[in-house]
Design an enzyme around this catalytic site. Structure first.
Site, mmCIF file in Angstrom:
data_model
loop_
_atom_site.group_PDB
_atom_site.id
_atom_site.type_symbol
_atom_site.label_atom_id
_atom_site.label_comp_id
_atom_site.label_asym_id
_atom_site.label_seq_id
_atom_site.Cartn_x
_atom_site.Cartn_y
_atom_site.Cartn_z
ATOM 1 N N GLU A 96 0.823 -1.209 0.000
ATOM 2 C CA GLU A 96 0.000 0.000 0.000
ATOM 3 C C GLU A 96 0.858 1.261 0.000
ATOM 4 O OE1 GLU A 96 -4.252 -1.219 1.792
ATOM 5 O OE2 GLU A 96 -2.792 -0.720 3.339
ATOM 6 N N CYS A 109 3.386 8.476 1.310
ATOM 7 C CA CYS A 109 3.876 7.507 2.289
ATOM 8 C C CYS A 109 4.113 6.199 1.541
ATOM 9 C CB CYS A 109 2.811 7.339 3.376
ATOM 10 S SG CYS A 109 3.225 6.091 4.590
ATOM 11 N N CYS A 120 5.784 -5.188 15.938
ATOM 12 C CA CYS A 120 5.213 -4.210 16.893
ATOM 13 C C CYS A 120 3.749 -4.580 17.154
ATOM 14 C CB CYS A 120 5.308 -2.785 16.342
ATOM 15 S SG CYS A 120 7.004 -2.259 16.058
ATOM 16 N N CYS A 123 0.664 -2.629 15.389
ATOM 17 C CA CYS A 123 0.735 -2.264 13.971
ATOM 18 C C CYS A 123 0.182 -3.361 13.054
ATOM 19 C CB CYS A 123 2.194 -1.979 13.623
ATOM 20 S SG CYS A 123 2.422 -1.464 11.912
ATOM 21 N N GLY A 163 6.538 -2.052 6.275
ATOM 22 C CA GLY A 163 7.940 -2.474 6.311
ATOM 23 C C GLY A 163 8.819 -1.605 7.173
ATOM 24 N N GLU A 164 9.990 -2.136 7.468
ATOM 25 C CA GLU A 164 10.978 -1.411 8.265
ATOM 26 C C GLU A 164 12.122 -1.023 7.314
ATOM 27 O OE1 GLU A 164 11.707 0.010 11.244
ATOM 28 O OE2 GLU A 164 13.650 0.308 10.313
ATOM 29 N N SER A 217 10.427 5.585 15.996
ATOM 30 C CA SER A 217 9.178 5.139 16.618
ATOM 31 C C SER A 217 9.503 4.739 18.046
ATOM 32 C CB SER A 217 8.613 3.941 15.852
ATOM 33 O OG SER A 217 8.300 4.334 14.541
ATOM 34 N N HIS A 219 7.343 5.359 21.282
ATOM 35 C CA HIS A 219 6.110 4.818 21.863
ATOM 36 C C HIS A 219 6.150 4.458 23.351
ATOM 37 C CE1 HIS A 219 4.881 4.992 17.761
ATOM 38 N NE2 HIS A 219 5.508 3.898 17.383
ATOM 39 N N ASN A 293 -4.108 4.472 16.172
ATOM 40 C CA ASN A 293 -5.177 4.081 15.258
ATOM 41 C C ASN A 293 -5.550 2.638 15.572
ATOM 42 O OD1 ASN A 293 -5.322 6.545 13.645
ATOM 43 N ND2 ASN A 293 -3.233 6.003 13.078
HETATM 44 N N1 SAH Z 1 8.739 0.408 10.424
HETATM 45 C C1 SAH Z 1 8.845 1.828 10.514
HETATM 46 C C2 SAH Z 1 7.893 2.607 9.641
HETATM 47 C C3 SAH Z 1 6.461 2.175 9.518
HETATM 48 S S1 SAH Z 1 5.244 2.639 10.668
HETATM 49 C C4 SAH Z 1 8.718 2.262 11.943
HETATM 50 O O1 SAH Z 1 8.465 1.432 12.807
HETATM 51 O O2 SAH Z 1 8.940 3.421 12.235
HETATM 52 C C5 SAH Z 1 5.014 4.346 10.700
HETATM 53 C C6 SAH Z 1 4.662 4.853 12.105
HETATM 54 O O3 SAH Z 1 3.333 4.449 12.514
HETATM 55 C C7 SAH Z 1 5.594 4.294 13.157
HETATM 56 O O4 SAH Z 1 5.926 5.288 14.090
HETATM 57 C C8 SAH Z 1 4.727 3.249 13.816
HETATM 58 O O5 SAH Z 1 5.193 2.895 15.079
HETATM 59 C C9 SAH Z 1 3.398 3.942 13.825
HETATM 60 N N2 SAH Z 1 2.268 3.040 14.063
HETATM 61 C C10 SAH Z 1 2.201 1.713 13.846
HETATM 62 N N3 SAH Z 1 0.990 1.231 14.164
HETATM 63 C C11 SAH Z 1 0.270 2.285 14.591
HETATM 64 C C12 SAH Z 1 -1.073 2.443 15.035
HETATM 65 N N4 SAH Z 1 -1.902 1.399 15.108
HETATM 66 N N5 SAH Z 1 -1.483 3.683 15.382
HETATM 67 C C13 SAH Z 1 -0.651 4.741 15.287
HETATM 68 N N6 SAH Z 1 0.627 4.658 14.866
HETATM 69 C C14 SAH Z 1 1.085 3.445 14.533
#
Ligand code: SAH
Length: 350
Positions: A96, A109, A120, A123, A163-164, A217, A219, A293
């Site tokens: 996506e 994005c 994670c 996610c 992806g990372e 990220s 958190h 989210n």
């Molecule tokens: N893998 C990378 C980039 C992808 S995620 C990373 O971890 O940074 C992009 C951002 O969205 C990251 O900060 C991730 O932690 C955050 N994210 C993932 N799931 C989420 C959710 N359910 N609600 C809000 N942010 C989320």
């Protein structure tokens, strides 16, 4: 059927393509013409290269493959003009890509892998596991196809899709150099790369002095909490991560951005805010607060204390903003991207 032995022509730098063509006995200006077809005119087929002889086009066809993406699905948000594409690749996989509109322009994005192996907890992108890395061409094509379909120019890129990015380091770096030097000529200052914290790669990235914005990220601000929601923290703990971040700032002069998704009862209390303040004290940085989210497989709930959390950080001198949620009605927000067809119930707009 795609021949896997063929060279992926869109992933080649100008010098690499020139070397390939010279080896075929062609003059260097041919490479320039072909590069132009690929990265400026963005053709999808060798047959469209009208100033190249039929014979050479035939040779190109045999030696190289010209990848493309097909739009398997496109969802347009009713709320904010966000567009989410599900792009299909020749091997049947999909990813996506999300086009977002801001005051300062259009931001795209993009995904860097099919699936993700970081695990994670909150996610959606990691739930169905990891399939493969994306090639530089497949990252570029997310931009080319989106611009073609939407008629909108992409002004900035965030590597925050599926992806990372630092888990696909070489391909991502190659993609960035193509993006910077070829058709788009985009300054890397318009790029943000988000990582869950692969520390060794952060050091490597710092050495490369690319000028991009690094987003971490985060958190959670204690190892116990962070490890419970982000498995990567068991490999690289917070102290290692923060040391790498300080090194990145020292070497590049670029302020780091920390992403902090607020989850009710998990990381949104006053105590969590104070832990974050302690962790970031004295650091030149920016905190991006994201109301989590919700995703269907998990029961994490959006925090009700986002503003309160932000105020507490601000009072301690920490620069924090709340990220606007875009594309909420089409599951296009942070952490909601996935490689399956899970939104089939949504209407597709032409
Ligand atoms: N893998 C990378 C980039 C992808 S995620 C990373 O971890 O940074 C992009 C951002 O969205 C990251 O900060 C991730 O932690 C955050 N994210 C993932 N799931 C989420 C959710 N359910 N609600 C809000 N942010 C989320």
């Amino acid at each position: 059927m795609e021949n896997t032995e063929k060279i992926d022509i869109l992933s080649l730098s100008r010098d690499e393509l020139t070397a390939e063509l010279t080896a075929l006995g062609e003059k260097t200006f041919r490479a320039k013409q072909i590069y132009d077809w690929l990265h400026v005119k963005k053709v999808r087929d060798f047959s469209q290269m009208s100033n190249i002889s039929a014979q050479l086009r035939d040779t190109l066809e045999k030696k190289f493959c010209l990848k493309s993406l097909i739009i398997k699905k496109k969802l347009v948000s009713d709320i904010d003009n966000t567009v989410k594409y599900l792009y299909g690749m020749p091997d049947g996989e999909s990813v996506e890509t999300v086009l977002m509109e801001y005051k300062h322009g259009n931001s795209l994005c993009i995904s860097t892998q099919v699936g993700c192996r970081m695990g994670c907890r909150f996610c959606a992108s990691t739930i169905a596991g990891f399939v493969r890395h994306l090639l530089p061409s497949e990252m570029l094509l997310q931009i080319y196809e989106t611009e073609r379909d939407s008629g909108r120019h992409v002004d900035s890129i965030v590597l925050m899709g599926i992806g990372e990015p630092l888990d696909n380091f070489d391909n991502v770096m190659k993609f960035l150099s193509l993006l910077n030097s070829e058709g788009e000529g985009m300054s890397l200052r318009h790029i943000s790369l988000s990582t869950c914290g692969i520390v060794d790669r952060i050091y490597e990235l710092a050495e490369m002095k690319t000028g991009l914005t690094l987003s971490i990220s985060l958190h959670a601000a204690t190892d116990e909490k962070r490890s419970s929601i982000m498995p990567i923290n068991k490999k690289y703990n917070l102290e290692q991560l923060m040391t790498a971040c300080r090194d990145y700032f020292k070497k590049t002069g670029r302020r780091i951005s920390f992403e902090y998704s607020l989850i009710e009862g998990v990381n949104d209390t006053e105590q969590s805010a104070d832990e974050l303040i302690k962790l970031l004290r004295g650091m030149l940085c920016h905190v991006n607060l994201i109301p989590i989210n919700e995703i269907r497989e998990r029961d994490y709930k959006k925090s009700r204390y986002v503003e309160k959390f932000q105020k507490r950080l601000a009072a301690a001198g920490i620069n924090a903003t709340v990220r606007r949620t875009l594309g909420a009605d089409i599951n296009a927000a942070c952490g909601q991207l996935r490689r399956d067809d899970g939104d089939a119930h949504k209407a597709v707009k032409e």
